[in-house]
Motif scaffolding. Sequence first.
Motif, PDB file in Angstrom:
ATOM      1  N   ARG A   1      79.476  98.192   4.318  1.00  0.00           N
ATOM      2  CA  ARG A   1      78.815  97.056   4.965  1.00  0.00           C
ATOM      3  C   ARG A   1      79.924  96.118   5.563  1.00  0.00           C
ATOM      4  N   VAL A   2      79.703  95.669   6.749  1.00  0.00           N
ATOM      5  CA  VAL A   2      80.721  94.732   7.422  1.00  0.00           C
ATOM      6  C   VAL A   2      80.372  93.521   7.689  1.00  0.00           C
ATOM      7  N   LEU A   3      81.023  92.419   7.382  1.00  0.00           N
ATOM      8  CA  LEU A   3      81.049  91.068   7.918  1.00  0.00           C
ATOM      9  C   LEU A   3      81.898  90.770   9.115  1.00  0.00           C
ATOM     10  N   LEU A   4      81.282  90.273  10.008  1.00  0.00           N
ATOM     11  CA  LEU A   4      81.976  89.839  11.128  1.00  0.00           C
ATOM     12  C   LEU A   4      82.185  88.398  11.298  1.00  0.00           C
TER      13      LEU A   4
ATOM     14  N   GLY B   1      76.309  91.049   8.475  1.00  0.00           N
ATOM     15  CA  GLY B   1      76.367  89.753   8.586  1.00  0.00           C
ATOM     16  C   GLY B   1      77.472  89.073   9.608  1.00  0.00           C
ATOM     17  N   GLN B   2      77.156  87.994  10.232  1.00  0.00           N
ATOM     18  CA  GLN B   2      78.004  87.549  11.116  1.00  0.00           C
ATOM     19  C   GLN B   2      78.113  86.029  10.751  1.00  0.00           C
ATOM     20  N   ALA B   3      79.344  85.289  11.061  1.00  0.00           N
ATOM     21  CA  ALA B   3      79.677  83.873  10.865  1.00  0.00           C
ATOM     22  C   ALA B   3      80.653  83.392  11.988  1.00  0.00           C
TER      23      ALA B   3
ATOM     24  N   ALA C   1      81.320  81.744   6.810  1.00  0.00           N
ATOM     25  CA  ALA C   1      81.803  83.391   6.298  1.00  0.00           C
ATOM     26  C   ALA C   1      81.627  83.396   4.840  1.00  0.00           C
ATOM     27  N   VAL C   2      82.251  82.468   4.137  1.00  0.00           N
ATOM     28  CA  VAL C   2      81.970  82.543   2.966  1.00  0.00           C
ATOM     29  C   VAL C   2      80.615  82.472   2.048  1.00  0.00           C
ATOM     30  N   ALA C   3      79.696  81.827   2.831  1.00  0.00           N
ATOM     31  CA  ALA C   3      78.224  81.754   2.395  1.00  0.00           C
ATOM     32  C   ALA C   3      77.654  83.370   2.721  1.00  0.00           C
ATOM     33  N   GLU C   4      78.089  83.812   3.968  1.00  0.00           N
ATOM     34  CA  GLU C   4      77.505  85.077   4.210  1.00  0.00           C
ATOM     35  C   GLU C   4      78.075  86.146   3.337  1.00  0.00           C
ATOM     36  N   ALA C   5      79.299  86.263   2.820  1.00  0.00           N
ATOM     37  CA  ALA C   5      79.928  87.043   2.278  1.00  0.00           C
ATOM     38  C   ALA C   5      79.241  86.996   0.744  1.00  0.00           C
ATOM     39  N   VAL C   6      79.012  85.986   0.040  1.00  0.00           N
ATOM     40  CA  VAL C   6      77.975  85.784  -0.959  1.00  0.00           C
ATOM     41  C   VAL C   6      76.651  86.336  -0.686  1.00  0.00           C
TER      42      VAL C   6
ATOM     43  N   VAL D   1      85.504  92.860   5.718  1.00  0.00           N
ATOM     44  CA  VAL D   1      85.211  91.430   6.310  1.00  0.00           C
ATOM     45  C   VAL D   1      86.356  91.390   7.595  1.00  0.00           C
ATOM     46  N   VAL D   2      85.788  91.565   8.799  1.00  0.00           N
ATOM     47  CA  VAL D   2      86.683  91.342  10.038  1.00  0.00           C
ATOM     48  C   VAL D   2      86.881  89.874  10.331  1.00  0.00           C
ATOM     49  N   MET D   3      87.756  89.315   9.832  1.00  0.00           N
ATOM     50  CA  MET D   3      88.121  87.726   9.934  1.00  0.00           C
ATOM     51  C   MET D   3      89.100  87.263  10.939  1.00  0.00           C
ATOM     52  N   ASP D   4      88.521  86.310  11.855  1.00  0.00           N
ATOM     53  CA  ASP D   4      89.240  85.586  12.614  1.00  0.00           C
ATOM     54  C   ASP D   4      90.065  84.753  12.441  1.00  0.00           C
ATOM     55  N   LEU D   5      91.641  84.596  12.176  1.00  0.00           N
ATOM     56  CA  LEU D   5      92.205  83.605  11.248  1.00  0.00           C
ATOM     57  C   LEU D   5      92.376  82.252  11.898  1.00  0.00           C
ATOM     58  N   GLY D   6      92.011  82.238  13.202  1.00  0.00           N
ATOM     59  CA  GLY D   6      92.082  80.893  14.063  1.00  0.00           C
ATOM     60  C   GLY D   6      90.640  80.152  14.178  1.00  0.00           C
ATOM     61  N   LEU D   7      89.920  80.122  12.918  1.00  0.00           N
ATOM     62  CA  LEU D   7      88.811  79.327  13.049  1.00  0.00           C
ATOM     63  C   LEU D   7      88.937  77.919  13.343  1.00  0.00           C
ATOM     64  N   PRO D   8      87.754  77.340  13.876  1.00  0.00           N
ATOM     65  CA  PRO D   8      88.006  75.869  13.948  1.00  0.00           C
ATOM     66  C   PRO D   8      87.855  75.047  12.542  1.00  0.00           C
TER      67      PRO D   8
END
Length: 81
Positions: A11-14, A39-41, A47-52, A59-66
Amino acid sequence: MTAVAEPPPWRVLLVDDHPLFREGLAAAVNLDDAFAVVGQAACADGAVAEAVRTGPDLVVMDLGLPGRSGLEATRRILCDH
């Protein structure tokens, strides 16, 4: 003869703030039956809400989020689990 059951997909969250990139990545991930995008965020709080909500395995996470960084979101996700 008994059939061997396939393991459930990972199960992957993007998480990325660029919607076209996120959608393209989701399409690519969903091509492999071993993975399922659950899920996607577009931001750290999302991202935190979708992970919960989804309980992803990966989780494939972009580190440079606004706003808050993807690193901060990752810390919060790990602390919640």
